[in-house]
Design an enzyme around this catalytic site. Structure first.
Site, short mmCIF file in Angstrom:
data_model
loop_
_atom_site.label_atom_id
_atom_site.label_comp_id
_atom_site.label_asym_id
_atom_site.label_seq_id
_atom_site.Cartn_x
_atom_site.Cartn_y
_atom_site.Cartn_z
N LYS A 163 27.66 -35.75 -18.72
CA LYS A 163 27.16 -34.41 -18.41
C LYS A 163 26.57 -34.36 -16.99
O LYS A 163 26.89 -33.47 -16.22
CB LYS A 163 26.07 -33.99 -19.42
CG LYS A 163 26.51 -33.99 -20.87
CD LYS A 163 25.39 -33.55 -21.82
CE LYS A 163 24.17 -34.47 -21.85
NZ LYS A 163 24.44 -35.84 -22.35
N ARG B 130 19.63 -28.33 -27.00
CA ARG B 130 19.87 -29.51 -27.81
C ARG B 130 19.54 -29.28 -29.28
O ARG B 130 19.73 -30.18 -30.08
CB ARG B 130 19.00 -30.65 -27.30
CG ARG B 130 19.75 -31.73 -26.52
CD ARG B 130 18.71 -32.69 -26.04
NE ARG B 130 19.12 -34.00 -25.68
CZ ARG B 130 19.40 -34.42 -24.46
NH1 ARG B 130 19.44 -33.58 -23.46
NH2 ARG B 130 19.66 -35.69 -24.23
N ARG C 61 24.37 -47.66 -16.80
CA ARG C 61 24.05 -46.54 -15.90
C ARG C 61 22.93 -46.89 -14.93
O ARG C 61 21.92 -47.47 -15.29
CB ARG C 61 23.63 -45.34 -16.74
CG ARG C 61 22.90 -44.26 -15.96
CD ARG C 61 22.89 -42.94 -16.64
NE ARG C 61 22.21 -42.91 -17.93
CZ ARG C 61 22.26 -41.87 -18.75
NH1 ARG C 61 22.97 -40.79 -18.44
NH2 ARG C 61 21.60 -41.91 -19.88
N ARG D 73 17.00 -46.03 -16.03
CA ARG D 73 16.08 -45.33 -16.92
C ARG D 73 15.54 -46.27 -17.98
O ARG D 73 16.30 -47.05 -18.57
CB ARG D 73 16.81 -44.16 -17.58
CG ARG D 73 16.87 -42.94 -16.68
CD ARG D 73 17.81 -41.89 -17.17
NE ARG D 73 17.65 -41.59 -18.59
CZ ARG D 73 18.36 -40.67 -19.22
NH1 ARG D 73 19.26 -39.97 -18.56
NH2 ARG D 73 18.19 -40.46 -20.50
N ARG E 253 18.69 -42.03 -29.86
CA ARG E 253 19.21 -40.87 -29.14
C ARG E 253 20.52 -40.39 -29.73
O ARG E 253 20.78 -39.20 -29.81
CB ARG E 253 19.36 -41.21 -27.65
CG ARG E 253 18.01 -41.27 -26.95
CD ARG E 253 18.04 -42.09 -25.70
NE ARG E 253 18.89 -41.53 -24.68
CZ ARG E 253 19.34 -42.23 -23.63
NH1 ARG E 253 19.01 -43.51 -23.50
NH2 ARG E 253 20.10 -41.66 -22.74
P1 ADP Z 1 25.00 -38.01 -19.46
O1 ADP Z 1 24.36 -37.13 -18.41
O2 ADP Z 1 25.92 -37.23 -20.37
O3 ADP Z 1 24.01 -38.82 -20.23
P2 ADP Z 1 26.05 -39.53 -17.16
O4 ADP Z 1 26.76 -38.49 -16.37
O5 ADP Z 1 24.75 -40.02 -16.68
O6 ADP Z 1 25.94 -39.05 -18.71
O7 ADP Z 1 27.06 -40.75 -17.37
C1 ADP Z 1 26.65 -41.95 -18.04
C2 ADP Z 1 27.19 -43.17 -17.27
O8 ADP Z 1 28.61 -43.25 -17.43
C3 ADP Z 1 26.93 -43.13 -15.79
O9 ADP Z 1 26.66 -44.44 -15.37
C4 ADP Z 1 28.24 -42.61 -15.18
O10 ADP Z 1 28.46 -43.15 -13.89
C5 ADP Z 1 29.29 -43.12 -16.16
N1 ADP Z 1 30.38 -42.17 -16.41
C6 ADP Z 1 30.32 -40.81 -16.43
N2 ADP Z 1 31.53 -40.27 -16.75
C7 ADP Z 1 32.37 -41.32 -16.95
C8 ADP Z 1 33.77 -41.43 -17.30
N3 ADP Z 1 34.52 -40.35 -17.53
N4 ADP Z 1 34.29 -42.67 -17.42
C9 ADP Z 1 33.52 -43.78 -17.21
N5 ADP Z 1 32.21 -43.74 -16.89
C10 ADP Z 1 31.63 -42.52 -16.74
P1 ADP Z 2 21.00 -38.16 -21.85
O1 ADP Z 2 21.51 -38.85 -20.65
O2 ADP Z 2 20.70 -39.06 -22.98
O3 ADP Z 2 21.80 -36.98 -22.27
P2 ADP Z 2 18.68 -36.64 -20.85
O4 ADP Z 2 18.32 -37.05 -19.48
O5 ADP Z 2 19.37 -35.34 -21.03
O6 ADP Z 2 19.51 -37.82 -21.50
O7 ADP Z 2 17.39 -36.65 -21.80
C1 ADP Z 2 16.52 -37.75 -21.86
C2 ADP Z 2 15.46 -37.49 -22.93
O8 ADP Z 2 14.70 -36.32 -22.58
C3 ADP Z 2 16.00 -37.21 -24.32
O9 ADP Z 2 16.23 -38.41 -25.05
C4 ADP Z 2 14.88 -36.35 -24.93
O10 ADP Z 2 13.78 -37.15 -25.32
C5 ADP Z 2 14.43 -35.53 -23.73
N1 ADP Z 2 15.17 -34.24 -23.60
C6 ADP Z 2 15.98 -33.86 -22.57
N2 ADP Z 2 16.46 -32.63 -22.77
C7 ADP Z 2 15.93 -32.20 -23.95
C8 ADP Z 2 16.04 -31.00 -24.71
N3 ADP Z 2 16.81 -29.98 -24.29
N4 ADP Z 2 15.35 -30.93 -25.88
C9 ADP Z 2 14.58 -31.95 -26.32
N5 ADP Z 2 14.44 -33.10 -25.66
C10 ADP Z 2 15.10 -33.24 -24.48
#
Ligand code: ADP
Ligand code: ADP
Ligand code: ZN
Length: 230
Positions: free
Chosen positions: A25, A100, A139, A173, A184
């Site tokens: 995302k 969420r 990551r 993180r 999660r």
């Molecule tokens: P999210 O925001 O949904 O938690 P991230 O965008 O932070 O996910 O992506 C999680 C990890 O996976 C990051 O280290 C990113 O560089 C990597 N990543 C994202 N998209 C892909 C993909 N399509 N294939 C492989 N690795 C990916």
């Molecule tokens: P991910 O890469 O796992 O998608 P985020 O950076 O979006 O992680 O979120 C990290 C943490 O922040 C979550 O595990 C949760 O504790 C909190 N969080 C983020 N967005 C929300 C939301 N919309 N509602 C509730 N908790 C949230």
């Protein structure tokens, strides 16, 4: 000069990226921000900033974040509403990690309807649970500009140097560990996955296979965004 996509986009839209932790995302939201001039709005980033700044909301959110549970709707909505007041949001937003819960989705609908707006598209990025654990475990992020990287899947062109800003400091993180990831993931399945049906019922759901390459997914998302904002 703004690129062609920025110039041809006509409506300031509200787009949602849905998906489990590690789906991509944040990676895709940043790319859409650059390409279309949409503003990435990540509740995870906003909450981490609040924790770091030790604000009242940050103090209340910290325990849930550390354990991999969800922060209460009340806190998240207050932070999101604040951010939505800022003027750049008028360019259109890409919501990353929000909503969420069904309660958050309903609150978003209410907030938008006050302004005569609706969600243009909710895009579900679908990855299997094993891939998600690998994605999250590898990551890391540029400490200076926030660009995301991965030990296996997305390394900087020059080792140890951020492609975007030349920064040499990176962070991981605290919640990207095997233990918290399980919590999660179960929070995602129990509380967030039902939003897929919520947006499907409203006719705005798009599904994208999140197992492809970062660039292939970006192309697919670009097409969806163009269509939803035409
Ligand atoms: P999210 O925001 O949904 O938690 P991230 O965008 O932070 O996910 O992506 C999680 C990890 O996976 C990051 O280290 C990113 O560089 C990597 N990543 C994202 N998209 C892909 C993909 N399509 N294939 C492989 N690795 C990916
Ligand atoms: P991910 O890469 O796992 O998608 P985020 O950076 O979006 O992680 O979120 C990290 C943490 O922040 C979550 O595990 C949760 O504790 C909190 N969080 C983020 N967005 C929300 C939301 N919309 N509602 C509730 N908790 C949230
Ligand atoms: Zn950087």
């Amino acid at each position: 000069m703004p690129d062609a996509d920025t110039q041809t986009r006509t409506k300031p839209a509200v787009l949602i990226l849905l998906g489990p932790p590690g789906a991509g995302k944040g990676t895709q939201a940043r790319m859409l921000q650059e390409r279309f001039g949409l503003v990435q709005l990540s509740t995870g980033d906003l909450l981490r900033a609040a924790v770091k700044a030790e604000t009242e909301a940050g103090k209340r959110a910290k325990a849930a974040m550390d354990s991999g549970g969800l922060v209460s709707d009340e806190i998240v909505l207050a932070i999101l509403k604040d951010r939505m007041q800022e003027p750049d949001v008028a360019r259109g937003v890409i919501l990353d990690g929000f909503p969420r819960t069904t309660g958050q989705a309903e609150a978003l609908d209410a907030l938008l309807s006050e302004e005569g707006k609706t969600v243009a598209a909710a895009i579900s990025i679908e990855v299997d649970d094993d891939a998600m654990v690998r994605r999250v475990s590898g990551r890391y992020t540029c400490a200076n500009c926030g660009e995301g990287y991965h030990d296996e899947f997305k390394q900087p062109a020059k080792a140890g140097v951020c492609d975007k800003c030349g920064g040499t400091e990176f962070t991981r993180r605290a919640d990207d560990n095997a233990e918290t990831v399980k919590a999660r993931l179960s929070a995602y399945h129990a509380q967030t996955a039902p939003l897929i049906a919520y947006y499907e019922a409203r006719g705005v759901l798009e599904r994208v296979d999140g197992m492809g390459s970062i660039d292939a997914i970006a192309t697919e998302l670009g097409d969806i965004v163009k269509q939803a904002t035409a």
